[in-house]
Design a protein around this motif. Structure first.
Motif, PDB file in Angstrom:
ATOM      1  N   ALA A  60       0.815  -1.212   0.000  1.00 50.69           N
ATOM      2  CA  ALA A  60       0.000   0.000   0.000  1.00 50.69           C
ATOM      3  C   ALA A  60       0.849   1.263   0.000  1.00 50.69           C
ATOM      4  O   ALA A  60       0.353   2.350  -0.343  1.00 50.69           O
ATOM      5  CB  ALA A  60      -0.918   0.013   1.218  1.00 50.69           C
ATOM      6  N   ALA A  61       2.119   1.145   0.374  1.00 52.72           N
ATOM      7  CA  ALA A  61       3.012   2.307   0.392  1.00 52.72           C
ATOM      8  C   ALA A  61       3.777   2.478  -0.913  1.00 52.72           C
ATOM      9  O   ALA A  61       4.647   3.340  -1.007  1.00 52.72           O
ATOM     10  CB  ALA A  61       4.004   2.172   1.543  1.00 52.72           C
ATOM     11  N   VAL A  62       3.436   1.668  -1.918  1.00 56.53           N
ATOM     12  CA  VAL A  62       4.105   1.724  -3.219  1.00 56.53           C
ATOM     13  C   VAL A  62       3.100   2.125  -4.295  1.00 56.53           C
ATOM     14  O   VAL A  62       2.056   1.485  -4.450  1.00 56.53           O
ATOM     15  CB  VAL A  62       4.737   0.366  -3.583  1.00 56.53           C
ATOM     16  N   SER A  63       3.394   3.200  -5.018  1.00 54.96           N
ATOM     17  CA  SER A  63       2.561   3.638  -6.142  1.00 54.96           C
ATOM     18  C   SER A  63       3.353   3.473  -7.432  1.00 54.96           C
ATOM     19  O   SER A  63       4.461   4.013  -7.550  1.00 54.96           O
ATOM     20  CB  SER A  63       2.158   5.108  -5.979  1.00 54.96           C
ATOM     21  N   VAL A  64       2.796   2.729  -8.362  1.00 58.47           N
ATOM     22  CA  VAL A  64       3.423   2.535  -9.668  1.00 58.47           C
ATOM     23  C   VAL A  64       2.477   3.091 -10.718  1.00 58.47           C
ATOM     24  O   VAL A  64       1.299   2.709 -10.764  1.00 58.47           O
ATOM     25  CB  VAL A  64       3.730   1.055  -9.940  1.00 58.47           C
ATOM     26  N   MET A  65       2.984   4.000 -11.521  1.00 56.20           N
ATOM     27  CA  MET A  65       2.136   4.684 -12.485  1.00 56.20           C
ATOM     28  C   MET A  65       2.919   4.981 -13.762  1.00 56.20           C
ATOM     29  O   MET A  65       4.155   4.883 -13.775  1.00 56.20           O
ATOM     30  CB  MET A  65       1.599   5.993 -11.889  1.00 56.20           C
ATOM     31  N   PRO A  66       2.231   5.332 -14.849  1.00 54.24           N
ATOM     32  CA  PRO A  66       2.957   5.752 -16.053  1.00 54.24           C
ATOM     33  C   PRO A  66       3.849   6.946 -15.736  1.00 54.24           C
ATOM     34  O   PRO A  66       3.485   7.817 -14.936  1.00 54.24           O
ATOM     35  CB  PRO A  66       1.838   6.137 -17.028  1.00 54.24           C
ATOM     36  N   ASP A  67       5.009   7.005 -16.363  1.00 49.16           N
ATOM     37  CA  ASP A  67       5.946   8.084 -16.057  1.00 49.16           C
ATOM     38  C   ASP A  67       5.371   9.457 -16.376  1.00 49.16           C
ATOM     39  O   ASP A  67       5.710  10.445 -15.724  1.00 49.16           O
ATOM     40  CB  ASP A  67       7.280   7.875 -16.780  1.00 49.16           C
ATOM     41  N   ILE A  68       4.458   9.537 -17.338  1.00 42.34           N
ATOM     42  CA  ILE A  68       3.876  10.839 -17.674  1.00 42.34           C
ATOM     43  C   ILE A  68       2.960  11.314 -16.538  1.00 42.34           C
ATOM     44  O   ILE A  68       2.844  12.511 -16.277  1.00 42.34           O
ATOM     45  CB  ILE A  68       3.111  10.781 -19.015  1.00 42.34           C
ATOM     46  N   HIS A  69       2.318  10.399 -15.802  1.00 45.39           N
ATOM     47  CA  HIS A  69       1.502  10.771 -14.644  1.00 45.39           C
ATOM     48  C   HIS A  69       2.384  11.376 -13.553  1.00 45.39           C
ATOM     49  O   HIS A  69       2.031  12.387 -12.941  1.00 45.39           O
ATOM     50  CB  HIS A  69       0.768   9.546 -14.088  1.00 45.39           C
ATOM     51  N   THR A  70       3.526  10.742 -13.324  1.00 42.50           N
ATOM     52  CA  THR A  70       4.448  11.252 -12.313  1.00 42.50           C
ATOM     53  C   THR A  70       4.886  12.674 -12.647  1.00 42.50           C
ATOM     54  O   THR A  70       4.880  13.562 -11.793  1.00 42.50           O
ATOM     55  CB  THR A  70       5.695  10.348 -12.237  1.00 42.50           C
ATOM     56  N   ALA A  71       5.266  12.863 -13.901  1.00 42.26           N
ATOM     57  CA  ALA A  71       5.720  14.187 -14.328  1.00 42.26           C
ATOM     58  C   ALA A  71       4.597  15.217 -14.217  1.00 42.26           C
ATOM     59  O   ALA A  71       4.828  16.359 -13.805  1.00 42.26           O
ATOM     60  CB  ALA A  71       6.235  14.114 -15.761  1.00 42.26           C
ATOM     61  N   TYR A  72       3.378  14.829 -14.578  1.00 43.74           N
ATOM     62  CA  TYR A  72       2.242  15.763 -14.504  1.00 43.74           C
ATOM     63  C   TYR A  72       1.989  16.193 -13.057  1.00 43.74           C
ATOM     64  O   TYR A  72       1.821  17.395 -12.771  1.00 43.74           O
ATOM     65  CB  TYR A  72       0.975  15.122 -15.089  1.00 43.74           C
ATOM     66  N   LEU A  73       1.945  15.230 -12.156  1.00 46.08           N
ATOM     67  CA  LEU A  73       1.629  15.545 -10.767  1.00 46.08           C
ATOM     68  C   LEU A  73       2.731  16.341 -10.089  1.00 46.08           C
ATOM     69  O   LEU A  73       2.507  16.962  -9.046  1.00 46.08           O
ATOM     70  CB  LEU A  73       1.351  14.248 -10.003  1.00 46.08           C
ATOM     71  N   ALA A  74       3.925  16.334 -10.668  1.00 40.38           N
ATOM     72  CA  ALA A  74       4.995  17.194 -10.160  1.00 40.38           C
ATOM     73  C   ALA A  74       4.821  18.642 -10.611  1.00 40.38           C
ATOM     74  O   ALA A  74       5.365  19.556  -9.999  1.00 40.38           O
ATOM     75  CB  ALA A  74       6.355  16.676 -10.624  1.00 40.38           C
ATOM     76  N   ALA A  75       4.032  18.842 -11.678  1.00 38.94           N
ATOM     77  CA  ALA A  75       3.841  20.185 -12.223  1.00 38.94           C
ATOM     78  C   ALA A  75       2.488  20.783 -11.865  1.00 38.94           C
ATOM     79  O   ALA A  75       2.374  22.006 -11.689  1.00 38.94           O
ATOM     80  CB  ALA A  75       3.989  20.144 -13.750  1.00 38.94           C
ATOM     81  N   PHE A  76       1.459  19.961 -11.779  1.00 36.60           N
ATOM     82  CA  PHE A  76       0.089  20.434 -11.576  1.00 36.60           C
ATOM     83  C   PHE A  76      -0.663  19.518 -10.615  1.00 36.60           C
ATOM     84  O   PHE A  76      -0.360  18.324 -10.505  1.00 36.60           O
ATOM     85  CB  PHE A  76      -0.696  20.415 -12.896  1.00 36.60           C
ATOM     86  N   ARG A  77      -1.704  20.073 -10.023  1.00 38.14           N
ATOM     87  CA  ARG A  77      -2.737  19.238  -9.431  1.00 38.14           C
ATOM     88  C   ARG A  77      -3.663  18.780 -10.557  1.00 38.14           C
ATOM     89  O   ARG A  77      -3.758  19.437 -11.586  1.00 38.14           O
ATOM     90  CB  ARG A  77      -3.522  20.022  -8.386  1.00 38.14           C
ATOM     91  N   PRO A  78      -4.357  17.640 -10.377  1.00 40.39           N
ATOM     92  CA  PRO A  78      -5.261  17.181 -11.435  1.00 40.39           C
ATOM     93  C   PRO A  78      -6.229  18.270 -11.867  1.00 40.39           C
ATOM     94  O   PRO A  78      -6.833  18.965 -11.042  1.00 40.39           O
ATOM     95  CB  PRO A  78      -5.993  16.006 -10.775  1.00 40.39           C
ATOM     96  N   GLY A  79      -6.341  18.459 -13.174  1.00 38.92           N
ATOM     97  CA  GLY A  79      -7.255  19.427 -13.758  1.00 38.92           C
ATOM     98  C   GLY A  79      -6.679  20.805 -13.997  1.00 38.92           C
ATOM     99  O   GLY A  79      -7.325  21.642 -14.635  1.00 38.92           O
TER     100      GLY A  79
END
Length: 303
Positions: A100-119
């Protein structure tokens, strides 16, 4: 092994995989790198070798600290896919931590969430390739580009390197001798020579990564006043703006844009052209933050 709280970011790609550990204050504890790990490779005969490389990388991490949380951005991964779950399990078991402490996601999701909040905006990510991406508040993703260097990826590092090399070789054909100027000189130096046998061996032996590695050469030549280099970077900026406009159009209204990835370090010839080709009034941000740093900071934020 460190006793300080640690947060692990992993940036797994088709060329290499990097990891970064941050402490609770966001300061770097350790970092390292390993061989390529991508979701695409998991569906090929390379699967066993990929998992071996991932396990070796996780041993490097475990020798330093046991993370409180992990965020891994993986190239070629579909969100919430069986591969994502499998990789999360693999990471959790290797590091002896709860899944539960591990999140695996597409690399583009990681990059997006580093720049913006969703939306909030549109991320234009240009590394070796190029893609524009928007993650809506409800989790819906909208993307344009990202089709790979054999199809498009205009404005990315491979495209920039190829366009610059192509232009230099065309000038050579036209004048019957190796051209001068900062761009040609930089490319020949980077490839180890200006004779065709050397260029062919380097380019066709090194593949897309070898061509993409010419991007800093193009950027430096532009900074030294080479007009051909400036034109290549301006064309790249225009192509990246096209991707951003497509995504904003599908969202239905203009959104702020952030440019990320290695190409973001190409400077004003590219970013000025990108800004000029966006809808009037669009706010453009540029970040040179590495994807692995974005993943580590996201892990820390999730905690």
């Amino acid at each position: 092994m460190s006793d300080r709280a640690a947060f692990l970011g992993i940036d797994a790609g088709g060329s290499s995989t990097r990891w970064l550990l941050l402490d609770a204050a966001g300061e770097e504890l350790a970092r390292g790198a390993g061989g390529p790990v991508s979701a695409i490779q998991l569906a090929t005969p390379e699967r066993a070798a990929v998992l071996e490389r991932l396990t070796a990388l996780l041993r490097q991490v475990a020798a330093t600290a046991t993370p409180a949380r992990v965020v891994a951005g993986v190239t070629g991964l579909e969100p919430d896919s069986p591969d994502a779950g499998f990789l999360a399990t693999t990471i959790a078991e290797a590091l002896q931590m709860p899944q539960a402490a591990v999140s695996v996601m597409p690399d583009i999701h990681t990059a997006y969430l580093a720049a913006f909040r969703p939306g909030e905006g549109v991320l234009v990510y240009a590394g070796t390739g190029s893609v524009a991406f928007h993650l809506a508040a409800d989790g819906t993703a909208i993307r344009a580009g990202g089709h790979g260097f054999l199809i498009d990826d205009a404005g990315g590092g491979y495209w920039i390197g190829r366009e610059a090399l192509k232009g230099v070789l065309r000038r050579w054909d036209e004048q019957g001798a190796a051209p001068g100027g900062p761009l040609a000189a930089g490319i020949f130096a980077a490839l180890g020579g200006h004779d065709w046998n050397t260029i062919r061996r380097e380019v066709y032996g090194g593949g897309r990564a070898r061509v993409a590695a010419l991007t800093p050469v193009v950027s430096l030549a532009a900074a030294r006043g080479d007009e051909q280099a400036r034109l290549v970077l301006a064309a790249a900026g225009t192509e990246l703006a096209r991707l951003a406009r497509i995504v904003s159009g599908r969202v239905g209204h203009a959104l702020p844009v952030v440019l990320a990835g290695g190409v973001a370090r190409c400077g004003a010839p590219l970013t000025d052209a990108l800004a000029a080709a966006l809808p009037s009034g669009t706010r453009l941000g540029v970040t040179s933050r590495e994807p692995v740093e974005a993943a580590a900071r996201l892990a820390r934020a999730q905690a």
